[in-house]
Design a protein around this motif. Structure first.
Motif, PDB file in Angstrom:
ATOM      1  N   ASP A   1      38.699 -46.934  13.319  1.00  0.00           N
ATOM      2  CA  ASP A   1      38.281 -48.166  13.205  1.00  0.00           C
ATOM      3  C   ASP A   1      38.819 -49.155  14.501  1.00  0.00           C
ATOM      4  OD1 ASP A   1      36.791 -50.448  12.401  1.00  0.00           O
ATOM      5  OD2 ASP A   1      38.508 -51.120  10.859  1.00  0.00           O
ATOM      6  N   MET A   2      37.899 -48.935  15.706  1.00  0.00           N
ATOM      7  CA  MET A   2      37.025 -48.181  15.839  1.00  0.00           C
ATOM      8  C   MET A   2      37.006 -47.469  17.190  1.00  0.00           C
ATOM      9  SD  MET A   2      33.556 -50.677  16.576  1.00  0.00           S
ATOM     10  CE  MET A   2      32.778 -49.264  17.325  1.00  0.00           C
ATOM     11  N   LYS A   3      38.130 -47.123  17.780  1.00  0.00           N
ATOM     12  CA  LYS A   3      38.425 -46.513  19.008  1.00  0.00           C
ATOM     13  C   LYS A   3      37.682 -45.352  19.262  1.00  0.00           C
ATOM     14  CE  LYS A   3      42.474 -49.354  19.876  1.00  0.00           C
ATOM     15  NZ  LYS A   3      43.636 -49.401  20.749  1.00  0.00           N
ATOM     16  N   ALA A   4      37.463 -44.490  18.283  1.00  0.00           N
ATOM     17  CA  ALA A   4      36.650 -43.135  18.552  1.00  0.00           C
ATOM     18  C   ALA A   4      35.280 -43.407  18.667  1.00  0.00           C
ATOM     19  CB  ALA A   4      36.812 -42.280  17.382  1.00  0.00           C
ATOM     20  N   GLY A   5      34.778 -44.574  17.867  1.00  0.00           N
ATOM     21  CA  GLY A   5      33.358 -44.827  18.299  1.00  0.00           C
ATOM     22  C   GLY A   5      33.129 -45.538  19.517  1.00  0.00           C
ATOM     23  N   LEU A   6      34.085 -46.158  20.061  1.00  0.00           N
ATOM     24  CA  LEU A   6      34.067 -46.605  21.722  1.00  0.00           C
ATOM     25  C   LEU A   6      33.971 -45.447  22.377  1.00  0.00           C
ATOM     26  CD1 LEU A   6      36.356 -49.636  21.557  1.00  0.00           C
ATOM     27  CD2 LEU A   6      33.835 -49.673  21.327  1.00  0.00           C
ATOM     28  N   VAL A   7      34.738 -44.496  21.996  1.00  0.00           N
ATOM     29  CA  VAL A   7      34.997 -43.167  23.029  1.00  0.00           C
ATOM     30  C   VAL A   7      33.549 -42.401  23.162  1.00  0.00           C
ATOM     31  CG1 VAL A   7      35.955 -40.907  23.206  1.00  0.00           C
ATOM     32  CG2 VAL A   7      37.315 -42.931  22.723  1.00  0.00           C
ATOM     33  N   ILE A   8      32.980 -42.283  21.943  1.00  0.00           N
ATOM     34  CA  ILE A   8      31.536 -41.491  21.950  1.00  0.00           C
ATOM     35  C   ILE A   8      30.612 -42.505  22.757  1.00  0.00           C
ATOM     36  CG2 ILE A   8      32.081 -39.993  20.001  1.00  0.00           C
ATOM     37  CD1 ILE A   8      30.079 -41.703  18.111  1.00  0.00           C
ATOM     38  N   GLU A   9      30.539 -43.658  22.356  1.00  0.00           N
ATOM     39  CA  GLU A   9      29.774 -44.457  23.108  1.00  0.00           C
ATOM     40  C   GLU A   9      29.864 -44.524  24.845  1.00  0.00           C
ATOM     41  OE1 GLU A   9      28.602 -48.210  20.157  1.00  0.00           O
ATOM     42  OE2 GLU A   9      30.162 -48.346  21.219  1.00  0.00           O
ATOM     43  N   ALA A  10      31.000 -44.509  25.318  1.00  0.00           N
ATOM     44  CA  ALA A  10      31.265 -44.337  26.548  1.00  0.00           C
ATOM     45  C   ALA A  10      30.828 -42.843  27.003  1.00  0.00           C
ATOM     46  CB  ALA A  10      32.806 -44.430  26.638  1.00  0.00           C
ATOM     47  N   PHE A  11      31.082 -41.779  26.326  1.00  0.00           N
ATOM     48  CA  PHE A  11      30.470 -40.511  26.850  1.00  0.00           C
ATOM     49  C   PHE A  11      29.124 -40.525  26.906  1.00  0.00           C
ATOM     50  CE2 PHE A  11      34.944 -39.454  27.122  1.00  0.00           C
ATOM     51  CZ  PHE A  11      34.979 -38.287  27.914  1.00  0.00           C
ATOM     52  N   VAL A  12      28.571 -41.171  25.754  1.00  0.00           N
ATOM     53  CA  VAL A  12      26.926 -41.191  25.736  1.00  0.00           C
ATOM     54  C   VAL A  12      26.366 -41.849  26.877  1.00  0.00           C
ATOM     55  CG1 VAL A  12      25.004 -42.014  24.383  1.00  0.00           C
ATOM     56  CG2 VAL A  12      26.663 -40.801  23.226  1.00  0.00           C
ATOM     57  N   ALA A  13      26.882 -42.883  27.190  1.00  0.00           N
ATOM     58  CA  ALA A  13      26.670 -43.511  28.298  1.00  0.00           C
ATOM     59  C   ALA A  13      26.806 -42.819  29.586  1.00  0.00           C
ATOM     60  CB  ALA A  13      27.234 -45.019  28.478  1.00  0.00           C
ATOM     61  N   ALA A  14      27.978 -41.920  29.974  1.00  0.00           N
ATOM     62  CA  ALA A  14      28.140 -41.159  30.868  1.00  0.00           C
ATOM     63  C   ALA A  14      27.224 -40.044  31.075  1.00  0.00           C
ATOM     64  CB  ALA A  14      29.760 -40.768  30.708  1.00  0.00           C
ATOM     65  N   ALA A  15      26.989 -39.787  29.854  1.00  0.00           N
ATOM     66  CA  ALA A  15      25.814 -38.311  29.892  1.00  0.00           C
ATOM     67  C   ALA A  15      24.532 -38.788  30.331  1.00  0.00           C
ATOM     68  CB  ALA A  15      25.810 -37.830  28.461  1.00  0.00           C
ATOM     69  N   PHE A  16      24.203 -40.031  30.021  1.00  0.00           N
ATOM     70  CA  PHE A  16      22.787 -40.525  30.530  1.00  0.00           C
ATOM     71  C   PHE A  16      22.815 -40.614  32.031  1.00  0.00           C
ATOM     72  CE2 PHE A  16      22.009 -42.351  26.086  1.00  0.00           C
ATOM     73  CZ  PHE A  16      21.453 -41.095  25.803  1.00  0.00           C
ATOM     74  N   SER A  17      24.085 -41.277  32.634  1.00  0.00           N
ATOM     75  CA  SER A  17      24.220 -41.588  33.882  1.00  0.00           C
ATOM     76  C   SER A  17      24.363 -39.930  34.826  1.00  0.00           C
ATOM     77  CB  SER A  17      25.579 -41.987  34.057  1.00  0.00           C
ATOM     78  OG  SER A  17      25.807 -42.464  35.319  1.00  0.00           O
ATOM     79  N   ALA A  18      24.904 -39.134  34.205  1.00  0.00           N
ATOM     80  CA  ALA A  18      24.988 -37.682  34.901  1.00  0.00           C
ATOM     81  C   ALA A  18      23.664 -37.088  34.613  1.00  0.00           C
ATOM     82  CB  ALA A  18      26.002 -37.103  34.328  1.00  0.00           C
ATOM     83  N   CYS A  19      22.883 -37.114  33.622  1.00  0.00           N
ATOM     84  CA  CYS A  19      21.661 -36.005  33.428  1.00  0.00           C
ATOM     85  C   CYS A  19      20.435 -36.817  33.164  1.00  0.00           C
ATOM     86  CB  CYS A  19      21.979 -35.423  31.720  1.00  0.00           C
ATOM     87  SG  CYS A  19      23.503 -34.555  31.681  1.00  0.00           S
ATOM     88  N   GLY A  20      20.542 -38.199  33.077  1.00  0.00           N
ATOM     89  CA  GLY A  20      19.220 -38.949  32.992  1.00  0.00           C
ATOM     90  C   GLY A  20      18.674 -38.563  31.512  1.00  0.00           C
ATOM     91  N   GLY A  21      17.439 -38.812  31.597  1.00  0.00           N
ATOM     92  CA  GLY A  21      16.543 -38.374  30.232  1.00  0.00           C
ATOM     93  C   GLY A  21      16.391 -39.610  29.188  1.00  0.00           C
ATOM     94  N   LEU A  22      16.810 -40.955  29.613  1.00  0.00           N
ATOM     95  CA  LEU A  22      16.740 -42.129  28.778  1.00  0.00           C
ATOM     96  C   LEU A  22      15.991 -42.888  29.221  1.00  0.00           C
ATOM     97  CD1 LEU A  22      17.794 -43.724  26.327  1.00  0.00           C
ATOM     98  CD2 LEU A  22      19.462 -44.741  27.999  1.00  0.00           C
ATOM     99  N   LYS A  23      14.639 -43.206  28.473  1.00  0.00           N
ATOM    100  CA  LYS A  23      13.322 -44.016  28.773  1.00  0.00           C
ATOM    101  C   LYS A  23      13.733 -45.710  28.708  1.00  0.00           C
ATOM    102  CE  LYS A  23      10.269 -40.424  28.156  1.00  0.00           C
ATOM    103  NZ  LYS A  23      10.194 -39.981  29.481  1.00  0.00           N
ATOM    104  N   ALA A  24      14.994 -45.952  28.941  1.00  0.00           N
ATOM    105  CA  ALA A  24      15.425 -47.343  28.650  1.00  0.00           C
ATOM    106  C   ALA A  24      16.623 -47.808  29.604  1.00  0.00           C
ATOM    107  CB  ALA A  24      15.728 -47.738  27.244  1.00  0.00           C
ATOM    108  N   PRO A  25      17.029 -48.991  29.908  1.00  0.00           N
ATOM    109  CA  PRO A  25      17.994 -49.219  30.567  1.00  0.00           C
ATOM    110  C   PRO A  25      19.025 -49.220  29.207  1.00  0.00           C
ATOM    111  CG  PRO A  25      16.531 -51.067  30.836  1.00  0.00           C
ATOM    112  CD  PRO A  25      15.811 -50.086  29.969  1.00  0.00           C
ATOM    113  N   LEU A  26      20.307 -49.167  29.507  1.00  0.00           N
ATOM    114  CA  LEU A  26      21.551 -49.146  28.543  1.00  0.00           C
ATOM    115  C   LEU A  26      22.434 -49.958  28.934  1.00  0.00           C
ATOM    116  CD1 LEU A  26      22.504 -47.052  26.023  1.00  0.00           C
ATOM    117  CD2 LEU A  26      23.956 -45.987  27.806  1.00  0.00           C
ATOM    118  N   MET A  27      22.938 -50.667  27.727  1.00  0.00           N
ATOM    119  CA  MET A  27      24.131 -51.502  27.866  1.00  0.00           C
ATOM    120  C   MET A  27      25.125 -51.269  26.667  1.00  0.00           C
ATOM    121  SD  MET A  27      24.404 -55.839  27.368  1.00  0.00           S
ATOM    122  CE  MET A  27      22.988 -55.760  26.541  1.00  0.00           C
ATOM    123  N   MET A  28      26.232 -51.266  27.215  1.00  0.00           N
ATOM    124  CA  MET A  28      27.615 -51.004  26.027  1.00  0.00           C
ATOM    125  C   MET A  28      28.181 -52.206  26.091  1.00  0.00           C
ATOM    126  SD  MET A  28      30.428 -48.075  25.793  1.00  0.00           S
ATOM    127  CE  MET A  28      31.888 -48.250  24.674  1.00  0.00           C
TER     128      MET A  28
END
Length: 399
Positions: free
Chosen positions: A118-145
């Motif tokens: 509660d809730m640092k693990a949630g922040l970690v996966i959100e950060a990695f999801v954002a990094a994955a889109f930055s590295a791989c693309g594939g998201l049909k929208a802007p992203l904000m964290m």
């Protein structure tokens, strides 16, 4: 899965240890809600990660509480420029020095430490999801964290920031911890529960004034604030209606001067929980009327609201987010259910702005706010993969 989804999921699947390393750094960074310097240090950990992975970072300063951290991943080619919002908080309920006393550890497949679920693990996966889109693309929208600093104390500085972010976003995923359904084990059963709805909460303080007098020599000249408070507690608690989803709890009381003085002052703090926005005003008015109507002649009292959360109410749009998340999880062998909770979160603020919101999409954890708080380590990677696919599919559907 589509080729784009497969690429993002594979990228995340290779980064379990990196996720654990970032989680360790976050947990071992002290960040109690009232520790601005500590909360800001935790924010810098995330800001450095975002910048390293190609996101644009903006700090929204606050003089009293921690600064909000906003990270963006642009997508100029998207038809709809409203971002998908990944929301979370980095403050904890624990006193200063808690990470030194209880640093991040892993035992028997579970991670422990202040704020690990509660809730640092949630922040970690959100950060990695954002990094994955930055590295791989594939998201049909802007992203904000958006990572805030004071959720555990009802977001006094962050609420307007959250509401403004919600107004510009197409949907919100809030990575509060998901839960284990009763009687299950994550590794064995591959099950988790997200949140279908949350109660709203109002946190109040009532101050009572009387008149001091010597309790032996001049008792009759005194007006006891404690007695006035005492008469009102059952009336306040009596507003509880479990069938309607309403609870009222007088959780703290205090007052008096000395044992041999008629009490010139007293106070209490009140926790109100309710299901729908329509219930809120009538209940607050009822509590105020009880508090501020004297029972003991000559006494007076005042009720103030210290903080509050809005309810997270299910809508057709939020149900669509849940379906996308559930279906994405099934692809990784995880069965997802949804349950209603009396706990509050910032997701109520985003939902109240009319922005479709799904809450509790973080890794599986439990025992929050206690020394036994834990995180299921094996849930980290699939939680990140599920969130990524749910975001991709939702963005494509809303494009």
């Amino acid at each position: 899965m589509t080729p784009e989804e497969t690429k993002v999921a594979a990228w995340l699947g290779e980064r379990k240890q990196a996720m654990i390393d970032l989680l360790r750094e976050m947990v071992d960074t002290d960040s109690g809600s009232y520790d601005k310097a500590g909360v800001d240090r935790a924010g810098q950990v995330l800001a450095r990660f975002h910048e390293k992975n190609g996101l644009a970072v903006e700090l929204l300063p606050d003089a009293r509480y921690g600064d909000a951290v906003k990270a963006r991943l642009a997508n100029p080619g998207a038809n709809d420029q409203r971002p998908v919002l990944l929301l979370g908080h980095r403050d904890t309920v624990f006193p200063e020095g808690e990470p030194t006393r209880r640093p991040f550890t892993i035992r028997d497949g579970r991670a422990y430490g202040p704020g690990v679920a509660d809730m640092k693990a949630g922040l970690v996966i959100e950060a990695f999801v954002a990094a994955a889109f930055s590295a791989c693309g594939g998201l049909k929208a802007p992203l904000m964290m958006l990572t805030t600093s004071d959720e555990e104390i009802a977001s006094p500085s962050s609420r307007p920031v959250i509401e403004a972010a919600a107004r510009e976003s197409r949907c919100v995923f809030n990575a509060e911890p998901s839960r284990l359904p009763a009687g299950t084990e994550f590794v064995r059963d591959r099950r988790q529960s997200v949140t279908s709805g949350r109660k709203g909460g109002v946190f109040m303080r009532a101050d009572f004034q009387g008149r001091a007098a010597h309790s032996g020599a001049n008792y009759e000249k005194g007006v006891s604030a404690i007695v006035d408070l005492g008469h009102k507690i059952p009336k306040i608690q009596g507003l509880t209606d479990l069938e309607a989803g309403v609870t009222v709890n007088v959780g703290l009381i205090g007052g008096g001067q000395t044992v041999n003085t008629v009490a010139p002052h007293a106070w209490c703090e009140i926790d109100l929980r309710y299901r729908t926005k329509a219930q809120r005003d009538a209940l607050v008015d009822a509590i105020r009327a009880i508090v501020e109507t004297p029972v003991v002649e000559g006494s007076s009292a005042q009720l103030i609201i210290k903080g509050e959360f809005l309810p997270l109410e299910t809508t057709a749009e939020s149900a669509g987010l849940y379906e996308a998340y559930r279906d994405a999880a099934a692809g990784f062998g995880i069965a997802v259910t949804a349950e209603y909770t009396g706990g509050c979160a910032d997701s109520g603020f985003t939902a109240a702005q009319g922005c479709p919101t799904l809450c509790s999409v973080g890794p599986v954890g439990g025992m929050a706010h206690t020394p036994d708080e834990f995180l299921e380590v094996e849930s980290i990677v699939p939680a990140a993969q599920t969130l990524a696919l749910a975001v991709m599919r939702t963005a494509a559907r809303m494009e």
